[in-house]
Design a protein around this motif. Structure first.
Motif, mmCIF file in Angstrom:
data_model
loop_
_atom_site.group_PDB
_atom_site.id
_atom_site.type_symbol
_atom_site.label_atom_id
_atom_site.label_comp_id
_atom_site.label_asym_id
_atom_site.label_seq_id
_atom_site.Cartn_x
_atom_site.Cartn_y
_atom_site.Cartn_z
ATOM 1 N N THR A 1 0.596 -1.293 0.128
ATOM 2 C CA THR A 1 0.168 0.085 -0.042
ATOM 3 C C THR A 1 1.218 0.974 0.406
ATOM 4 O O THR A 1 0.490 2.172 -0.572
ATOM 5 C CB THR A 1 -0.900 0.215 0.902
ATOM 6 N N ALA A 2 2.078 0.451 0.852
ATOM 7 C CA ALA A 2 2.851 1.931 1.064
ATOM 8 C C ALA A 2 3.289 2.182 0.033
ATOM 9 O O ALA A 2 3.888 3.532 -0.649
ATOM 10 C CB ALA A 2 3.947 2.184 1.997
ATOM 11 N N MET B 1 -5.759 -1.095 -0.431
ATOM 12 C CA MET B 1 -3.675 -1.015 -0.683
ATOM 13 C C MET B 1 -4.665 -1.198 -2.119
ATOM 14 O O MET B 1 -3.868 0.119 -2.941
ATOM 15 C CB MET B 1 -2.909 -2.674 -0.876
ATOM 16 N N TYR B 2 -5.939 -1.730 -3.326
ATOM 17 C CA TYR B 2 -5.565 -1.131 -4.455
ATOM 18 C C TYR B 2 -6.417 -0.105 -4.248
ATOM 19 O O TYR B 2 -6.645 0.657 -5.607
ATOM 20 C CB TYR B 2 -7.089 -2.376 -4.522
ATOM 21 N N ALA B 3 -7.419 0.975 -3.663
ATOM 22 C CA ALA B 3 -7.675 2.827 -3.206
ATOM 23 C C ALA B 3 -6.703 2.790 -2.982
ATOM 24 O O ALA B 3 -6.574 4.488 -4.303
ATOM 25 C CB ALA B 3 -8.578 2.384 -1.697
ATOM 26 N N ALA C 1 -10.652 -3.105 -9.284
ATOM 27 C CA ALA C 1 -9.463 -4.695 -7.959
ATOM 28 C C ALA C 1 -10.121 -4.403 -7.054
ATOM 29 O O ALA C 1 -10.557 -5.035 -6.859
ATOM 30 C CB ALA C 1 -7.880 -4.352 -8.077
ATOM 31 N N ALA C 2 -10.251 -3.283 -6.073
ATOM 32 C CA ALA C 2 -11.083 -3.503 -4.373
ATOM 33 C C ALA C 2 -12.091 -3.793 -4.496
ATOM 34 O O ALA C 2 -12.273 -4.035 -4.007
ATOM 35 C CB ALA C 2 -10.952 -1.937 -4.448
ATOM 36 N N GLY D 1 -14.728 3.691 1.320
ATOM 37 C CA GLY D 1 -13.173 4.428 0.075
ATOM 38 C C GLY D 1 -12.666 4.510 0.046
ATOM 39 O O GLY D 1 -12.419 6.034 -1.157
ATOM 40 N N ALA D 2 -12.294 3.236 -0.838
ATOM 41 C CA ALA D 2 -12.061 2.655 -2.551
ATOM 42 C C ALA D 2 -12.809 3.907 -2.669
ATOM 43 O O ALA D 2 -12.296 3.841 -4.082
ATOM 44 C CB ALA D 2 -12.106 1.329 -2.348
ATOM 45 N N LEU D 3 -14.037 3.721 -3.163
ATOM 46 C CA LEU D 3 -15.214 4.046 -4.314
ATOM 47 C C LEU D 3 -14.900 5.041 -4.016
ATOM 48 O O LEU D 3 -14.854 6.616 -4.896
ATOM 49 C CB LEU D 3 -16.501 3.476 -3.401
ATOM 50 N N ALA D 4 -15.017 6.363 -3.004
ATOM 51 C CA ALA D 4 -14.944 7.668 -2.215
ATOM 52 C C ALA D 4 -13.374 7.940 -3.263
ATOM 53 O O ALA D 4 -13.297 8.984 -4.348
ATOM 54 C CB ALA D 4 -14.797 8.354 -1.367
#
Length: 623
Positions: A115-116, A163-165, A172-173, A193-196
């Motif tokens: 993610t980082a 991570m995908y976000a 992918a998320a 959060g990923a969608l946003a």
DNA sequence: ATAGGGTTAG
């Protein structure tokens, strides 16, 4: 940076250098060794983590790993530190070297590292930061979780989704989320959060509305989602609902609320949040303080912004950049440069965003040589590679100052292909300095890259209008019609008693429109006595009416201004936020209103602030 | 004994 191989073979040889770097670590090591506590897995893990947080000590940390560990603890501690450290890619190497099968903790740290890595790759605009392909990293981390049988761990699941976000891959998320049999509130929030983050706040809202249980983090995620796409009004509405629902309001929420206030220029609401922080005795953290500085700056209250800034105990690059940018926006170029120098002296490394802010500050204030020096220092002194935006700032810097030849030479000397921002800056400079030829040239270049840029067409039309070339104006209008380029409708907003009122070009829908109309008539009359004549040069062609003066007087900022004069008590300054640049006529008009009605008017346009007082503007008619 | 979702600058 990395110690030579000889040192790696003999760790004791590292000790002197370790001492030079940080004597307390060496002392701690000695202490742990002598007391025998280094044999304890938890002490070893803690010590490893502290070593691994610095790249320099990392190799040394690896040497301390037990060769045949009975437990993964020390290895996991190292993984965690690497994932959180400056080079998260190193966690992948460490993961591959694990002497035991990884457990769900190991996988979690690996996912965090990915993610980082994804986040930093997105930020740096270069994938090569760790020699690992940033697009493959998340997939391989996800794959490793499946391969080692930990994909059903809830911590890993939520980690994979976010991570995908972080990679910006909402699809992918979604796919990863669909695999989760029973997603808990954390996983659902991660999905939201990923969608946003992907910009699809409406889909995020559907997820939010469908949640059987919402904790304060879920509320925060949704509020932040609205703020992220600039839908601050909805963010604030949701914040009201959140309080009604009795959810715990904490720092993260208030930061988002402050950001929403900053976007809207809602000073009253922003001040209310500040008061709330004080009355609850909340500590002003770096993040919160930065959000406050930003809010006050974007509401045009630079003095308070700087007071908050000076009162902060800890400041990071965001804080400094926010303050520098606030001064720039408000046209305080000299103060902006001074603050930037203070930042350098404070040892805070400026980044690309910081330089955008300083260069803009210089540009607004006409500090050409200072701006040039900053630009040159980017790479030389700070190791920051200029982005296209910085080149655009430089063209703007030269262009605004009337040094059009320097601007063109600068473009010709650019080592990279100019983007639309660079040509846009040249186009705007041509407008300011009435250079039709150069304006045409810049627009041609611009349209070759981005043929439907509405602002560019408007700029060229204004150049023609300035020189009374109505054929030119009509030609641009025809081009826009033919290509279907729509001008973004202008709006202005003004806050009265904590409520933000929005006005659109020529809009008559406000409940107090009758009064506004009367006030506009009074304004026009009193201004005409002062010699005001509607400046019909820069007619924006979103209005089809024949009568030019009538059309111009309906620009949204005039409506907002009239409403401000009616609704705000005498002596109180009028604050207006608008989405586009102020046109010449509205600017002249507002200057006069500030004098005739003896009102201070603070107007934030797309690029900067105009502080009107006594018939003059802080931009010195230079914008 | 180690871990999850939400927050700051253009």
């Amino acid at each position: 940076m990395t110690p030579p191989a000889a040192l790696l073979r003999d760790p004791t040889a590292l000790l002197p250098r370790l001492a030079a770097a940080s004597s307390h670590l060496r002392a701690l090591h000695a202490h742990l060794l002598v007391s025998g506590r280094l044999a304890s897995p938890s002490h070893l893990a803690a010590f490893l983590a502290s070593l691994a947080s610095s790249t320099y000590h990392l190799s040394y940390a690896r040497l301390l790993l037990p060769p045949r560990p009975a437990t993964l603890l020390a290895h996991n501690a190292l993984l965690r530190a690497l994932a959180r450290g400056p080079r998260p890619g190193l966690a992948f190497a460490a993961f591959c070297d694990l002497p035991l099968p990884p457990d769900h903790y190991s996988l979690n740290f690996l996912v965090r590292a990915a993610t980082a890595l994804a986040a930093s790759a997105a930020e740096e605009r270069s994938a090569a930061s760790s020699g690992v392909d940033a697009r493959l990293v998340p997939v391989s981390a996800h794959g490793a979780a499946v391969r080692w049988g930990h994909a059903a761990d809830p911590h890993v699941q939520s980690g994979v989704v976010s991570m995908y976000a972080a990679l910006g891959d909402a699809a992918a998320a979604r796919a990863a989320f669909a695999e989760i049999a029973c997603p808990d509130v954390v996983c659902v929030t991660a999905m939201l959060g990923a969608l946003a983050a992907g910009g699809d706040v409406d889909a995020a809202r559907d997820v939010f509305d469908g949640m059987p249980r919402r904790d304060h983090v879920a509320w925060n995620a949704m509020i932040a989602g609205y703020v992220h796409v600039g839908r601050s009004r909805e963010a604030l509405r949701l914040f009201d609902k959140m309080q009604g629902a009795g959810a715990a309001v904490g720092e993260a929420t208030l930061v988002s609320v402050l950001t929403a206030c900053a976007q809207m220029g809602a000073l009253d609401r922003g001040k209310w949040v500040h008061g709330l922080l004080r009355s609850h005795g909340m500590r002003i953290s770096v993040t919160l303080g930065t959000a406050l500085v930003d809010m006050y700056s974007k509401c045009g209250v630079v003095v308070t912004a700087m007071e908050v800034f000076e009162g902060m105990g800890e400041r990071n690059v965001y804080t400094w950049t926010g303050a520098v940018s606030g001064l720039a926006m408000n046209g305080m170029g000299t103060e902006c440069l001074d603050l930037f120098k203070r930042m350098e002296n404070a040892g805070i490394q400026p980044n690309g965003v910081t330089f955008v802010a300083v260069l803009r500050g210089c540009s607004m204030a006409g500090l050409v040589d200072e701006g040039r020096a900053c630009f040159d220092s980017m790479k030389d002194k700070h190791g920051v590679d200029p982005w296209l935006e910085h080149y655009g700032c430089m063209v703007d810097l030269y262009g605004r100052a009337g040094r059009l030849e320097d601007a063109v030479n600068f473009i010709n000397a650019m080592p990279v292909k100019p983007h639309e921002g660079v040509w846009g800056a040249l186009l705007n400079a041509s407008r300011i300095h009435n250079n039709v030829e150069l304006g045409k040239y810049a627009l041609d270049k611009l349209l070759a890259i981005e043929s439907e840029n509405d602002a560019a067409h408007v700029l060229l039309s204004n150049i023609y209008a300035e020189s009374q070339n109505w054929n030119g104006v009509n030609r641009v209008r025809g081009m826009m019609k033919a290509k279907g380029v729509k001008k973004v409708p202008g709006w202005s907003a003004i806050e009265v008693d904590g409520k933000v009122h929005e006005f659109f070009v020529g809009g008559k829908s406000h409940p107090r429109y009758k009064e506004i109309e009367l006030m506009l008539a009074e304004m026009n009359q009193r201004l005409r006595l002062q010699g005001y004549n509607a400046n019909t040069k820069e007619v924006l062609f979103d209005i089809e009416e024949e009568e030019k003066e009538g059309a111009i007087s309906m620009h949204s900022e005039k409506l907002a201004l009239a409403f401000g004069l009616i609704a705000l008590p005498e002596g109180m300054e009028i604050r207006i936020v608008k989405n586009l640049r102020v046109c010449r006529d509205c600017h002249d008009y507002t200057k006069l209103v500030s004098k005739v009605f003896n009102r201070e008017i603070i107007m934030r346009d797309r690029n900067r602030f105009h502080h009107f007082k006594g018939g003059a503007c802080s931009c010195r008619d230079y914008w």
